[in-house]
Design a protein around this motif. Structure first.
Motif, PDB file in Angstrom:
ATOM      1  N   GLU A 205       0.878  -1.407  -0.116  1.00 32.25           N
ATOM      2  CA  GLU A 205       0.006   0.058   0.001  1.00 32.25           C
ATOM      3  C   GLU A 205       0.851   1.381   0.047  1.00 32.25           C
ATOM      4  O   GLU A 205       0.613   2.315  -0.559  1.00 32.25           O
ATOM      5  CB  GLU A 205      -1.124  -0.012   1.087  1.00 32.25           C
ATOM      6  N   ARG A 206       1.909   1.127   0.769  1.00 33.38           N
ATOM      7  CA  ARG A 206       2.929   2.423   0.729  1.00 33.38           C
ATOM      8  C   ARG A 206       3.298   2.736  -0.790  1.00 33.38           C
ATOM      9  O   ARG A 206       3.469   3.736  -0.983  1.00 33.38           O
ATOM     10  CB  ARG A 206       4.077   2.343   1.691  1.00 33.38           C
ATOM     11  N   GLU A 207       3.899   1.422  -1.379  1.00 27.63           N
ATOM     12  CA  GLU A 207       4.338   1.739  -2.748  1.00 27.63           C
ATOM     13  C   GLU A 207       3.499   2.348  -3.655  1.00 27.63           C
ATOM     14  O   GLU A 207       3.527   2.859  -4.340  1.00 27.63           O
ATOM     15  CB  GLU A 207       4.877   0.266  -3.241  1.00 27.63           C
ATOM     16  N   ALA A 208       2.004   1.616  -3.336  1.00 30.88           N
ATOM     17  CA  ALA A 208       1.084   2.125  -4.264  1.00 30.88           C
ATOM     18  C   ALA A 208       0.828   3.594  -4.254  1.00 30.88           C
ATOM     19  O   ALA A 208       0.594   4.379  -5.439  1.00 30.88           O
ATOM     20  CB  ALA A 208      -0.173   1.129  -4.057  1.00 30.88           C
ATOM     21  N   GLY A 209       0.710   4.090  -2.837  1.00 34.73           N
ATOM     22  CA  GLY A 209       0.639   5.418  -2.587  1.00 34.73           C
ATOM     23  C   GLY A 209       1.780   6.315  -3.047  1.00 34.73           C
ATOM     24  O   GLY A 209       1.330   7.298  -3.701  1.00 34.73           O
ATOM     25  N   LEU A 210       2.893   5.847  -2.983  1.00 34.86           N
ATOM     26  CA  LEU A 210       4.059   6.573  -3.444  1.00 34.86           C
ATOM     27  C   LEU A 210       3.985   6.849  -4.847  1.00 34.86           C
ATOM     28  O   LEU A 210       4.190   8.047  -5.616  1.00 34.86           O
ATOM     29  CB  LEU A 210       5.230   5.797  -3.185  1.00 34.86           C
ATOM     30  N   ARG A 211       3.749   5.585  -5.760  1.00 36.31           N
ATOM     31  CA  ARG A 211       3.828   5.733  -7.228  1.00 36.31           C
ATOM     32  C   ARG A 211       2.613   6.410  -7.756  1.00 36.31           C
ATOM     33  O   ARG A 211       2.816   7.268  -8.692  1.00 36.31           O
ATOM     34  CB  ARG A 211       3.643   4.462  -7.656  1.00 36.31           C
ATOM     35  N   SER A 212       1.502   6.604  -6.950  1.00 34.20           N
ATOM     36  CA  SER A 212       0.429   7.299  -7.540  1.00 34.20           C
ATOM     37  C   SER A 212       0.725   8.818  -7.544  1.00 34.20           C
ATOM     38  O   SER A 212       0.278   9.612  -8.201  1.00 34.20           O
ATOM     39  CB  SER A 212      -0.982   7.026  -6.535  1.00 34.20           C
ATOM     40  N   ILE A 213       1.289   9.071  -6.402  1.00 34.27           N
ATOM     41  CA  ILE A 213       1.406  10.879  -6.256  1.00 34.27           C
ATOM     42  C   ILE A 213       2.532  11.132  -7.046  1.00 34.27           C
ATOM     43  O   ILE A 213       2.428  12.442  -7.612  1.00 34.27           O
ATOM     44  CB  ILE A 213       1.601  11.055  -4.815  1.00 34.27           C
ATOM     45  N   LEU A 214       3.630  10.388  -7.373  1.00 34.96           N
ATOM     46  CA  LEU A 214       4.530  10.859  -8.364  1.00 34.96           C
ATOM     47  C   LEU A 214       4.011  10.939  -9.786  1.00 34.96           C
ATOM     48  O   LEU A 214       4.253  11.814 -10.435  1.00 34.96           O
ATOM     49  CB  LEU A 214       5.517   9.547  -8.472  1.00 34.96           C
ATOM     50  N   ARG A 215       2.909   9.832 -10.160  1.00 38.00           N
ATOM     51  CA  ARG A 215       2.409  10.041 -11.408  1.00 38.00           C
ATOM     52  C   ARG A 215       1.654  11.239 -11.578  1.00 38.00           C
ATOM     53  O   ARG A 215       1.891  11.958 -12.482  1.00 38.00           O
ATOM     54  CB  ARG A 215       1.393   8.828 -11.604  1.00 38.00           C
ATOM     55  N   GLU A 216       0.880  11.579 -10.545  1.00 42.42           N
ATOM     56  CA  GLU A 216      -0.128  12.876 -10.635  1.00 42.42           C
ATOM     57  C   GLU A 216       0.635  14.143 -10.329  1.00 42.42           C
ATOM     58  O   GLU A 216       0.452  14.962 -11.320  1.00 42.42           O
ATOM     59  CB  GLU A 216      -1.172  12.531  -9.436  1.00 42.42           C
ATOM     60  N   GLU A 217       1.719  14.070  -9.414  1.00 38.31           N
ATOM     61  CA  GLU A 217       2.107  15.646  -9.266  1.00 38.31           C
ATOM     62  C   GLU A 217       3.516  15.712  -9.662  1.00 38.31           C
ATOM     63  O   GLU A 217       3.972  16.910  -9.641  1.00 38.31           O
ATOM     64  CB  GLU A 217       2.112  15.796  -7.767  1.00 38.31           C
ATOM     65  N   PHE A 218       4.377  14.662  -9.702  1.00 40.01           N
ATOM     66  CA  PHE A 218       5.979  14.725 -10.071  1.00 40.01           C
ATOM     67  C   PHE A 218       6.029  13.858 -11.074  1.00 40.01           C
ATOM     68  O   PHE A 218       7.149  13.177 -11.079  1.00 40.01           O
ATOM     69  CB  PHE A 218       6.529  14.539  -8.805  1.00 40.01           C
ATOM     70  N   PRO A 219       5.368  13.924 -12.495  1.00 44.35           N
ATOM     71  CA  PRO A 219       5.914  13.186 -13.575  1.00 44.35           C
ATOM     72  C   PRO A 219       7.154  12.960 -13.998  1.00 44.35           C
ATOM     73  O   PRO A 219       7.595  11.912 -14.660  1.00 44.35           O
ATOM     74  CB  PRO A 219       4.822  13.470 -14.540  1.00 44.35           C
ATOM     75  N   GLN A 220       8.074  14.086 -13.713  1.00 46.62           N
ATOM     76  CA  GLN A 220       9.580  14.022 -14.235  1.00 46.62           C
ATOM     77  C   GLN A 220      10.372  13.347 -13.106  1.00 46.62           C
ATOM     78  O   GLN A 220      11.645  13.236 -13.276  1.00 46.62           O
ATOM     79  CB  GLN A 220       9.860  15.658 -14.321  1.00 46.62           C
ATOM     80  N   ILE A 221       9.914  12.850 -12.140  1.00 42.74           N
ATOM     81  CA  ILE A 221      10.665  11.854 -11.251  1.00 42.74           C
ATOM     82  C   ILE A 221      10.201  10.309 -11.778  1.00 42.74           C
ATOM     83  O   ILE A 221       9.327   9.842 -11.526  1.00 42.74           O
ATOM     84  CB  ILE A 221      10.320  12.145  -9.672  1.00 42.74           C
ATOM     85  N   GLU A 222      11.409   9.532 -12.130  1.00 44.40           N
ATOM     86  CA  GLU A 222      11.369   8.425 -12.721  1.00 44.40           C
ATOM     87  C   GLU A 222      11.831   7.344 -11.519  1.00 44.40           C
ATOM     88  O   GLU A 222      13.058   7.408 -10.998  1.00 44.40           O
ATOM     89  CB  GLU A 222      12.243   8.226 -13.890  1.00 44.40           C
ATOM     90  N   ILE A 223      11.043   6.345 -11.280  1.00 43.30           N
ATOM     91  CA  ILE A 223      11.406   5.365 -10.493  1.00 43.30           C
ATOM     92  C   ILE A 223      12.174   4.292 -11.214  1.00 43.30           C
ATOM     93  O   ILE A 223      11.766   3.593 -12.186  1.00 43.30           O
ATOM     94  CB  ILE A 223      10.019   4.380  -9.792  1.00 43.30           C
ATOM     95  N   VAL A 224      13.650   4.146 -10.885  1.00 46.39           N
ATOM     96  CA  VAL A 224      14.410   3.524 -11.979  1.00 46.39           C
ATOM     97  C   VAL A 224      14.659   1.941 -11.567  1.00 46.39           C
ATOM     98  O   VAL A 224      14.705   1.126 -12.332  1.00 46.39           O
ATOM     99  CB  VAL A 224      15.577   4.094 -11.961  1.00 46.39           C
ATOM    100  N   GLU A 225      14.511   1.862 -10.266  1.00 44.48           N
ATOM    101  CA  GLU A 225      14.694   0.393  -9.678  1.00 44.48           C
ATOM    102  C   GLU A 225      13.774   0.212  -8.388  1.00 44.48           C
ATOM    103  O   GLU A 225      13.546   1.019  -7.495  1.00 44.48           O
ATOM    104  CB  GLU A 225      15.978  -0.110  -9.478  1.00 44.48           C
ATOM    105  N   THR A 226      13.214  -1.144  -8.313  1.00 39.01           N
ATOM    106  CA  THR A 226      12.386  -1.409  -6.944  1.00 39.01           C
ATOM    107  C   THR A 226      13.381  -2.599  -6.377  1.00 39.01           C
ATOM    108  O   THR A 226      13.298  -3.535  -7.164  1.00 39.01           O
ATOM    109  CB  THR A 226      11.127  -1.768  -7.352  1.00 39.01           C
TER     110      THR A 226
END
Length: 353
Positions: A205-226
């Motif tokens: 759930e933490r990861e889902a929340g993290l990814r959702s706000i990056l998509r919505e508000e910070f699209p220029q931040i790329e998650i390169v590895e998990t």
């Protein structure tokens, strides 16, 4: 005046028998999964109440007669020990005997076995940090069918009723981590996510929340590895050192689980503690010191003392025949300038943040 219906209510039978209402419902409707001695206790309570006017003649079970067991994931370390210490103190304050055990996070069979052992040990209530696995789900359902009160902490297990819970809204906590990460990075850059090997719904759930706000508000931040870890600081150190060596452009690290000390060491050794933003979870003596030294930039915190108090209180509530509550505790953002004191607790050689 019409005669009063003498048929006892389910809640009355639960109070008289000292079990939960779900167990009474299961017995009265002939469903399987309840121990014979519990079935007889429920039927005897129903007979007594039917003959005596339909209201219990005894007081609800008192918390003083309750024995608890707490099953927490992982080896004893700073975050786990803070929760364990808080559970011990809260149980002592309520006059309730508590046995605390640490169970390997990545071994669902071991956790299921320890849960089932509670059925034979006259345990009245169980507090558990569950992993998302059928073994664990079935074991919890068996405890509830036996009339044992179960409350999950830190991570939820939906779909089992009645089951109490105390913890964060972890999706919201993940969104908070993503929001502060976006601000720290100036809205652009690359990030790596660290999470546990254990199948904790809270981490998902933490990861889902993290990814959702990056998509919505910070699209220029790329998650390169998990990167998956075993909450082991030594393993986190090796993995963080590897990713730092391979990615000189890395802007940020978010750790959704334990092992922060290993990541901090890797950042310091690489000379990148000031250039790579590091967002972690859970304020402990080690993460507090890292905030002061600026090797961690922000901590998303859950108050272990409040979690322990609410969990003990929830078990006592269920023991008295009332519904087990679901308690969402506030999510705190801790920065260098709003630090507060936190008990160090016992120190272990494998202690991690």
């Amino acid at each position: 005046m019409e005669p009063q219906d003498s048929k006892p209510r389910i809640i009355d039978i639960a109070l008289q028998a000292g079990v939960g209402t779900a167990t009474v419902d299961r017995v009265l409707n002939g469903r399987e999964g309840v121990k014979p001695k519990t079935v007889e206790k429920v039927l005897e309570a129903a007979r007594f109440l039917a003959e005596s006017g339909g209201r219990p003649r005894v007081l609800a079970p008192r918390a003083e007669g309750l024995r608890l067991r707490a099953l927490i994931g992982g080896r004893p370390g700073f975050a786990n020990e803070l929760l364990g210490q808080a559970l011990r103190e809260s149980a002592r304050a309520s006059g309730t005997p508590l046995q605390l055990e640490f169970v390997c996070r990545t071994d669902p069979a071991a956790l299921a076995a320890r849960l089932r052992a509670c059925r034979e040990d006259s345990i009245g209530g169980v507090i558990v940090q569950p992993v998302e696995h059928p073994f664990v789900r079935d074991a919890i359902a068996e405890l509830i069918a036996d009339g044992i009160q179960v409350v999950t902490v830190l991570s939820q297990m939906p779909g089992i009723d009645p089951l109490g819970h105390v913890g964060l809204d972890n999706r919201a906590a993940g969104r908070l981590a993503g929001q502060i990460l976006g601000y720290l990075c100036g809205g652009r850059g690359t990030a790596t996510i660290f999470h546990s090997n254990a199948i904790y719904r809270s981490h998902e759930e933490r990861e889902a929340g993290l990814r959702s706000i990056l998509r919505e508000e910070f699209p220029q931040i790329e998650i390169v590895e998990t990167i998956s870890t075993d909450d082991d600081p030594a393993l986190c150190f090796r993995q963080a050192s590897d990713v730092l060596g391979r990615r000189p452009d890395l802007s940020a690290i978010v750790n959704l689980a334990a092992g922060n000390r290993g990541i901090e060491r890797a950042l310091l050794d690489a000379g990148r503690a000031r250039s790579v933003q590091f967002v972690a979870f859970n304020l402990t003596p080690l993460s507090r010191n890292a905030l002061i030294e600026r090797s961690i930039n922000a901590v998303i915190h859950q108050d272990m003392t409040r979690i322990a108090q609410e969990a003990i209180g929830a078990i006592c509530t269920g023991h008295q025949g009332r519904p087990l509550p679901h308690v969402t505790i506030p999510c705190e953002l801790i920065l260098r300038e709003n630090l507060r004191d936190i008990s160090a607790g016992p120190r272990h050689p494998d202690a991690s943040i």
